[in-house]
Design an enzyme around this catalytic site. Sequence first.
Site, PDB file in Angstrom:
ATOM      1  N   GLU A  61      13.679 -46.904  91.773  1.00  0.00           N
ATOM      2  CA  GLU A  61      12.313 -47.416  91.734  1.00  0.00           C
ATOM      3  C   GLU A  61      11.843 -47.835  93.120  1.00  0.00           C
ATOM      4  O   GLU A  61      10.726 -47.518  93.547  1.00  0.00           O
ATOM      5  CB  GLU A  61      12.213 -48.605  90.780  1.00  0.00           C
ATOM      6  CG  GLU A  61      12.695 -48.339  89.370  1.00  0.00           C
ATOM      7  CD  GLU A  61      14.156 -48.723  89.185  1.00  0.00           C
ATOM      8  OE1 GLU A  61      15.003 -48.244  89.968  1.00  0.00           O
ATOM      9  OE2 GLU A  61      14.452 -49.498  88.266  1.00  0.00           O
ATOM     10  N   ALA A 165      40.419 -24.363  82.694  1.00  0.00           N
ATOM     11  CA  ALA A 165      40.090 -22.926  82.701  1.00  0.00           C
ATOM     12  C   ALA A 165      41.243 -22.160  82.070  1.00  0.00           C
ATOM     13  O   ALA A 165      42.416 -22.481  82.287  1.00  0.00           O
ATOM     14  CB  ALA A 165      39.857 -22.439  84.140  1.00  0.00           C
ATOM     15  N   ARG A 218      33.671 -27.571  98.483  1.00  0.00           N
ATOM     16  CA  ARG A 218      33.558 -26.550  99.524  1.00  0.00           C
ATOM     17  C   ARG A 218      32.354 -25.659  99.260  1.00  0.00           C
ATOM     18  O   ARG A 218      32.433 -24.437  99.256  1.00  0.00           O
ATOM     19  CB  ARG A 218      34.863 -25.748  99.611  1.00  0.00           C
ATOM     20  CG  ARG A 218      36.041 -26.606 100.048  1.00  0.00           C
ATOM     21  CD  ARG A 218      37.305 -25.821 100.297  1.00  0.00           C
ATOM     22  NE  ARG A 218      37.844 -25.186  99.104  1.00  0.00           N
ATOM     23  CZ  ARG A 218      38.556 -25.819  98.183  1.00  0.00           C
ATOM     24  NH1 ARG A 218      38.787 -27.125  98.291  1.00  0.00           N
ATOM     25  NH2 ARG A 218      39.037 -25.160  97.141  1.00  0.00           N
ATOM     26  N   GLU A 307      40.801 -32.578  86.550  1.00  0.00           N
ATOM     27  CA  GLU A 307      41.344 -31.220  86.508  1.00  0.00           C
ATOM     28  C   GLU A 307      42.866 -31.325  86.388  1.00  0.00           C
ATOM     29  O   GLU A 307      43.609 -30.556  86.974  1.00  0.00           O
ATOM     30  CB  GLU A 307      40.939 -30.446  87.762  1.00  0.00           C
ATOM     31  CG  GLU A 307      39.436 -30.255  87.906  1.00  0.00           C
ATOM     32  CD  GLU A 307      39.062 -29.438  89.133  1.00  0.00           C
ATOM     33  OE1 GLU A 307      39.570 -28.313  89.293  1.00  0.00           O
ATOM     34  OE2 GLU A 307      38.263 -29.946  89.939  1.00  0.00           O
TER      35      GLU A 307
END
Length: 376
Positions: A61, A165, A218, A307
């Site tokens: 704000e 993954a 990266r 991860e």
Amino acid sequence: MTDRTAVDRAYMAQALSYGARHLGATWPNPSVGAIVTQDMPDGPVVVARGLTQLGGRPHGEAHAFSRAGAAAMGGTLYVTLEPCSHRSVRGGIPCVEHTILSGVKRVVSAMADPNPFIAGLGHALLRTAGLEVVTGVLEDQAQRAHRGHVLRVTQGRPMVTFKIARTADGYAGGPGGTPIRVSSAQASAWVHLQRAHHDAIMLGIGSVLADDPQLTVRLPGLEARSPVRVILDSHLKLPLASTLVRTAHEVPVWVIAAEGAPVGAELALAAAGVEVMRVSAGADGRLDLAEALSLLGTRGITRVFSEGGPRIGEKLALAGLADEVIVSTSPRALGSEGVVAVRPDLARALTSPDLYRLAETELIGDDRFEHFVRRG
């Protein structure tokens, strides 16, 4: 839906999108988006946008009003979180005061701030000052955007996003845990963006020993947005020659160890620029994840990107600590036995309607991403 309601929702969506730009870079404060509009003959127009600045101040704000100046007079403020009403910094001006002094006549707020120092007081003070205050606009989206802040002030821990993954046949690693390349270049770039949008990235020592990762961002132009690198390392096995230790003076590395980890190893890591913290461990020698996350909360961390591998991900989910789970699936198969990415208990949790909901599915490059959000 009235025209005014539709307009409020449209500008709040803009405020949420704008505030998301600094996710991961404002801790211990939330990244709040703010938009100031003025009603014109042809409809409202934006006169200024603001968001919480790097390091957490100024707040969204205050940033918006500093840009708007006198143009804010008589306008509307759209803000993704209730304006603060307390002085947490000597000489600082709460956002409620900024808002009243700006001259806006109307405030549209997405959600109340659960911080006990605010918790509805900001909205009440604005109404007392004669401003029209509308609350709850796109509240569900704001709750998700500010979930790290909410959890830190209500439960004392950051929110956790767990990412894994897997290949088309379900593996995160090769035989014996050997590293394999799973994700496409586009999917990997997306993961780096998620790193930038979190305060810390958390990994288990097993993954570090296997991959010797950098755990930095990266992406061109975002290298400075690399999060704090947190390693869960019960027995302080992190090698002094690892990439993480060698770069500890460039991007912070925090190691969370068990109380009984060797002091000599801690002193060596500390001399190399690594900060070592300790928490309890269970009978199996594994760290108490809830205690580790609470420790990060005391340090101001609000958003953690994990991860940490299949085992840690499953443990986080079963403990109710994985607030969002992202599973990316490559079209390419491993073709042999490997490390299962989504372990059985995690798979059951993700398909339980009482625990998680599938929030979205999308393709990034060749990889299919499924994004699950914990209920409650």
